[in-house]
Design a protein around this motif. Structure first.
Motif, PDB file in Angstrom:
ATOM      1  N   SER A  50       0.790  -1.271  -0.159  1.00 46.99           N
ATOM      2  CA  SER A  50       0.004   0.111   0.220  1.00 46.99           C
ATOM      3  C   SER A  50       0.734   1.248  -0.038  1.00 46.99           C
ATOM      4  O   SER A  50       0.162   2.230  -0.437  1.00 46.99           O
ATOM      5  N   LEU A  51       2.119   1.368   0.536  1.00 55.35           N
ATOM      6  CA  LEU A  51       3.041   2.180   0.380  1.00 55.35           C
ATOM      7  C   LEU A  51       4.377   1.855   0.551  1.00 55.35           C
ATOM      8  O   LEU A  51       4.666   1.030   1.452  1.00 55.35           O
ATOM      9  N   THR A  69       8.459   8.452   0.710  1.00 56.69           N
ATOM     10  CA  THR A  69       7.588   7.511   0.348  1.00 56.69           C
ATOM     11  C   THR A  69       6.941   7.392  -0.890  1.00 56.69           C
ATOM     12  O   THR A  69       6.953   8.392  -1.643  1.00 56.69           O
ATOM     13  N   LEU A  70       6.498   6.407  -1.422  1.00 58.31           N
ATOM     14  CA  LEU A  70       5.853   6.066  -2.685  1.00 58.31           C
ATOM     15  C   LEU A  70       4.782   5.417  -2.542  1.00 58.31           C
ATOM     16  O   LEU A  70       4.592   4.109  -2.015  1.00 58.31           O
ATOM     17  N   GLN A  73       0.170   2.755  -6.075  1.00 56.61           N
ATOM     18  CA  GLN A  73      -0.730   2.917  -6.996  1.00 56.61           C
ATOM     19  C   GLN A  73      -1.024   4.281  -7.922  1.00 56.61           C
ATOM     20  O   GLN A  73      -1.310   4.271  -9.028  1.00 56.61           O
ATOM     21  N   SER A  74      -0.614   5.344  -7.099  1.00 59.10           N
ATOM     22  CA  SER A  74      -0.739   6.699  -7.826  1.00 59.10           C
ATOM     23  C   SER A  74       0.612   7.155  -8.434  1.00 59.10           C
ATOM     24  O   SER A  74       0.563   7.767  -9.206  1.00 59.10           O
ATOM     25  N   GLY A  75       1.749   6.624  -7.970  1.00 57.48           N
ATOM     26  CA  GLY A  75       2.969   6.948  -8.232  1.00 57.48           C
ATOM     27  C   GLY A  75       3.383   8.259  -7.447  1.00 57.48           C
ATOM     28  O   GLY A  75       4.494   8.801  -7.787  1.00 57.48           O
ATOM     29  N   SER A  76       2.808   8.619  -6.539  1.00 53.54           N
ATOM     30  CA  SER A  76       3.072   9.904  -5.873  1.00 53.54           C
ATOM     31  C   SER A  76       4.213   9.599  -4.865  1.00 53.54           C
ATOM     32  O   SER A  76       4.290   8.618  -4.328  1.00 53.54           O
ATOM     33  N   ARG A  97      11.969   7.699  -7.845  1.00 60.74           N
ATOM     34  CA  ARG A  97      11.254   8.006  -9.078  1.00 60.74           C
ATOM     35  C   ARG A  97      11.777   6.959  -9.977  1.00 60.74           C
ATOM     36  O   ARG A  97      11.018   6.376 -10.954  1.00 60.74           O
ATOM     37  N   ARG A  98      13.125   6.680 -10.240  1.00 57.46           N
ATOM     38  CA  ARG A  98      13.583   5.756 -10.960  1.00 57.46           C
ATOM     39  C   ARG A  98      13.120   4.229 -10.706  1.00 57.46           C
ATOM     40  O   ARG A  98      12.934   3.633 -11.349  1.00 57.46           O
TER      41      ARG A  98
END
Length: 106
Positions: A50-51, A69-70, A73-76, A97-98
């Motif tokens: 979930s995170l 944190t990532l 699901q959203s890529g946030s 991000r990579r």
């Protein structure tokens, strides 16, 4: 999902820890996190996918400087850093991000 370590050049990213060798709770307290079960909470989020979360650490001491944190699901991606360590948080976010682009392709 098992936590993944990431090399971010001048920093390294690893799962949060609170054990006999490494205790991130003092660093987390500087981020404003006071929950005694927070490290276990983050581990459960990894397990449930979930995170994903990382401690951004100084490589020679392992000291936690920031958290990234990532949301898979959203890529946030979100960051928070100890005072004076904003650069570590930004570098950690770029590395995450990579990782996200490679692992969670849409």
């Amino acid at each position: 999902m098992e936590p993944v370590e990431i090399n971010a050049g001048a920093w390294y990213l690893r799962a949060l820890r609170a054990d006999e060798r490494v205790d991130d709770r003092p660093g987390l307290a500087e981020l404003g996190e006071r929950r005694s079960d927070f490290v276990a909470f983050r581990a459960a989020q990894w397990e449930s996918e979930s995170l994903c979360s990382w401690a951004v650490c100084e490589p020679t001491t392992g000291e936690m400087l920031a958290e990234v944190t990532l949301d898979p699901q959203s890529g946030s991606i979100e960051t928070r850093s100890r005072p004076g360590h904003e650069q570590a948080a930004r570098a950690g976010a770029r590395a995450v991000r990579r990782f996200a682009d490679a692992v969670f392709e849409k």
